[in-house]
Design an enzyme around this catalytic site. Structure first.
Site, PDB file in Angstrom:
ATOM      1  N   GLU A 451       0.820  -1.221   0.000  1.00 55.48           N
ATOM      2  CA  GLU A 451       0.000   0.000   0.000  1.00 55.48           C
ATOM      3  C   GLU A 451       0.849   1.263   0.000  1.00 55.48           C
ATOM      4  O   GLU A 451       0.325   2.368   0.098  1.00 55.48           O
ATOM      5  CB  GLU A 451      -0.989  -0.005   1.161  1.00 55.48           C
ATOM      6  CG  GLU A 451      -0.435  -0.415   2.497  1.00 55.48           C
ATOM      7  CD  GLU A 451      -1.501  -0.540   3.577  1.00 55.48           C
ATOM      8  OE1 GLU A 451      -2.668  -0.211   3.343  1.00 55.48           O
ATOM      9  OE2 GLU A 451      -1.150  -0.965   4.690  1.00 55.48           O
ATOM     10  N   ASP A 475      -4.751   3.034   0.571  1.00 55.82           N
ATOM     11  CA  ASP A 475      -3.530   3.773   0.904  1.00 55.82           C
ATOM     12  C   ASP A 475      -2.620   3.911  -0.300  1.00 55.82           C
ATOM     13  O   ASP A 475      -1.937   4.928  -0.440  1.00 55.82           O
ATOM     14  CB  ASP A 475      -2.782   3.078   2.050  1.00 55.82           C
ATOM     15  CG  ASP A 475      -3.371   3.466   3.399  1.00 55.82           C
ATOM     16  OD1 ASP A 475      -3.592   4.673   3.605  1.00 55.82           O
ATOM     17  OD2 ASP A 475      -3.629   2.573   4.213  1.00 55.82           O
ATOM     18  N   CYS A 522      -7.513  -5.910  -1.183  1.00 53.64           N
ATOM     19  CA  CYS A 522      -8.453  -5.767  -0.061  1.00 53.64           C
ATOM     20  C   CYS A 522      -8.858  -4.309   0.154  1.00 53.64           C
ATOM     21  O   CYS A 522      -9.566  -4.006   1.097  1.00 53.64           O
ATOM     22  CB  CYS A 522      -7.889  -6.368   1.218  1.00 53.64           C
ATOM     23  SG  CYS A 522      -6.402  -5.543   1.791  1.00 53.64           S
TER      24      CYS A 522
HETATM   25  C1  PEP Z   1      -6.086  -0.127   2.194  1.00 53.43           C
HETATM   26  O1  PEP Z   1      -5.304   0.780   2.515  1.00 53.43           O
HETATM   27  O2  PEP Z   1      -6.489  -0.303   1.024  1.00 53.43           O
HETATM   28  C2  PEP Z   1      -6.595  -1.064   3.211  1.00 53.43           C
HETATM   29  C3  PEP Z   1      -7.331  -2.089   2.872  1.00 53.43           C
HETATM   30  O3  PEP Z   1      -6.334  -0.800   4.514  1.00 53.43           O
HETATM   31  P1  PEP Z   1      -7.064   0.370   5.327  1.00 53.43           P
HETATM   32  O4  PEP Z   1      -8.206   0.876   4.501  1.00 53.43           O
HETATM   33  O5  PEP Z   1      -7.532  -0.182   6.620  1.00 53.43           O
HETATM   34  O6  PEP Z   1      -5.973   1.386   5.492  1.00 53.43           O
HETATM   35 MG    MG Z   2      -4.297   0.679   4.394  1.00 54.36          MG
END
Ligand code: PEP
Ligand code: MG
Length: 585
Positions: A451, A475, A522
């Protein structure tokens, strides 16, 4: 009069209900619903506060020195008159009786109604009486606070709003901002939708809204100032619009859309047991993102074939620095593993920092109170490695939970192979400690979240250190485009279709596949049907998203032909406007 306010659509669907404004008055008071049986006692609290303030004011009157300016005495007269005016007291009692607001909330709600009326007055003298009213309400609030302290009450957080509510109309939450952890408390609560003034599309507040599957609009700028307590609201979560006091025709139109959405959901729900296989026979894994153990049953019911992202940090938030111990974490992780009934569970190690600080701070407070940019600071794996005792406890809890089913451990915000090596060493040490203590545990696969652009660009150096990777596109977009994902002021620049973002995503998927390492997405992209075909074309076969999105994505998978999609990929990625190229090819 009906008005429309526009913000960012973050959670789809239509919600219709009465506005509940939280912390909208300049006086910060506790907001919570009192149970039906406690309503008379709450009205009685208010009466006692009124008597106390009346006694205070009378005492001030009688203690007034003879040479005091006459205006002072006149002022106290005005306050006493307001205090005994039923036009003030009656609606406050009504908020308590009909809406079940606590006394403080009822007072501040009515203050707001009256303050707006004063603001609209032509007569300057009368307009200035608003200050008297505010002073009086502050006196009443302080009398209530003194009494509450004496009685040991202290419901002061929006979380307390999640209590049962016996009212009849559906309610919509309106607030300047809501911290992700506070919003999480509203899961399965009384609100059918919410609106905030600030926030971006992939802020964690928006993500939690999607996981709750309630229509929401964030970044609606002036919403909490324009909307009044108890206004009727329509939240159009698809258009990012809030309609305040809609006309009967508009309301009927939205009720019709609500019914259509329900029918569509019921239709999609029938797909939950259908395997996700494309037209050309490619099997696709659809996994769930969850925030709490209590989300696991919904994940299972959605037809997810496992949990692809369990955001463990929600266990750490809003505890005033009191971190969950190993046993508490173990119980939470085990609950998820057992609820998933043999399906794999990917536990992400704590991602504290950025818009999820340990302390209870909203994004707006973070912005105002911390000049530094927390998204670039001691966040995620950086924080975990800086707190080895805390991290070892979490790792031990994860290893112990792995004795109950298939568990994978995912490390957020990896930037350098060194961080993975340090994590592995820590896992080794945790394993030894568990052996020494004679505690059951099991090996876990280790994964890295990709990320940060640095990790995406140097993936071949990271791959030998991990068993799998997961693309955190939320991110990745934020860091690639230098756009704070929680800042509505730059939200129009937060562009998942930017060629730089797509190139990184495509390269990570390709590099992981050619190294034989499983790769998943994700981030929010995985649950957005606009990207399903594109990600399939890139070779992605594992998607993790909110349970409520699984059925819609499955429908897209079932209709996809990956070979035909792949043939369109390279031209779209090379185009200056990939969105246009992909959708028109
Ligand atoms: C993301 O950054 O895409 C991620 C799945 O983690 P979070 O949204 O919790 O930062
Ligand atoms: Mg993230």
């Amino acid at each position: 009069m009906s008005i429309q306010i526009f913000g960012l659509p973050v959670s789809r669907g239509v919600a219709i209900g009465r506005a509940v404004l939280v912390a909208s008055s300049r006086i910060d008071v506790a907001h919570y619903f009192v149970e039906a049986a406690a309503v008379p006692a709450e009205v009685e609290r208010l009466r006692r506060a009124r008597d106390t303030v009346a006694a205070e004011l009378e005492q001030l009157q009688s203690a007034m020195p003879a040479d005091a300016p006459p205006e002072l005495s006149a002022l106290l007269d005005v306050h006493l008159m307001l205090l005994h005016d039923d036009a003030l007291a009656q609606p406050i009692r009504q908020w308590i009786r009909e809406r079940h607001y606590n006394a403080e909330w009822a007072l501040s709600a009515q203050l707001e109604v009256l303050a707006r009326q004063f603001d609209e007055m032509e007569d300057e003298y009368l307009r200035e009486r608003k200050a008297d009213l505010e002073q009086l309400v502050e006196r009443l609030l302080s009398a209530l606070a003194r009494e509450a302290r004496g009685a040991g009450q202290g419901a002061g957080t929006p979380a307390a709003l999640a209590r049962d509510f016996g009212g009849e109309d559906p309610l919509v939450l309106v607030s300047s901002d809501i911290a992700p952890a506070d919003l999480l408390q509203f899961k399965r609560s009384v609100f059918t939708g919410f609106v905030t003034d600030v926030g971006g599309r992939t802020s964690h507040t928006a993500i939690v809204a999607r996981s709750m599957d309630i229509p929401a609009v964030v970044g609606a700028r002036a919403a909490s100032r324009v909307i009044r307590q108890d206004d009727w609201l329509v939240i159009d979560g698809d258009a990012g619009a809030v309609i305040v006091n809609p006309s009967p025709i508009v309301l009927e139109e939205y009720r019709f859309r609500q019914r259509q959405i329900e029918l569509e959901r019921a239709r999609l729900h029938r797909l939950r047991h259908t395997p996700a296989v494309t037209l050309d026979g490619e099997a696709v894994e659809l996994l769930a993102n969850i925030e709490l153990p209590a989300d696991a049953p919904a994940a299972l019911a959605s037809g997810a074939v496992g949990v692809g992202l369990y955001r463990s940090e929600f266990l750490f938030l809003n505890r005033d620095g009191d971190l969950p111990g190993e046993d508490e974490q173990y119980e939470a992780y085990r609950a998820v593993v057992e609820a998933m009934d043999g399906l794999p569970v990917t536990i992400r190690t704590v991602d504290i920092g950025a818009d999820k600080p340990l302390e209870r701070l909203s994004a707006q407070e973070l912005r105002h109170e911390h000049g530094l940019n927390p998204a670039l600071g001691l966040r995620a794996i950086r924080w975990s490695l800086a707190e080895p005792a805390m991290f070892r406890q979490q790792v031990r809890a994860i290893l112990r939970a792995a004795a109950h089913g298939k568990v994978r451990m995912l490390v957020p915000m990896v930037m350098h192979p060194r961080e993975l090596r340090q994590t592995r060493e820590l896992v080794e040490r945790a394993r030894q400690q568990l052996d020494e203590a004679g505690r059951a545990h099991h090996r876990v696969e280790l994964g890295a979240m990709i990320e940060v652009p640095a990790a995406a660009l140097t993936l071949p150096a990271l791959l030998p250190e991990v068993d799998f990777v997961s693309l955190g596109t939320n991110d990745l977009i934020q860091y690639t485009l230098a756009i704070d994902r929680a800042d509505e002021r730059v939200s129009d620049l937060y562009d998942p279709w930017h060629p730089a973002v797509l190139r990184l995503v495509a390269d990570v998927i390709a590099a992981a596949r050619s190294a034989g390492k499983p790769v998943c997405v994700c981030g929010e992209m995985a649950g957005d049907p606009a990207f399903t075909g594109l990600l399939l074309a890139m070779g992605l076969r594992s998607f993790s998203m909110h349970p409520a999105q699984i059925a819609a994505i499955k429908q897209h998978v079932l209709r996809a032909d990956t070979a035909r999609l792949a043939a369109r990929l390279s031209a779209s990625l090379a185009a200056p406007d990939p969105l246009h190229a992909w959708t028109t090819a």
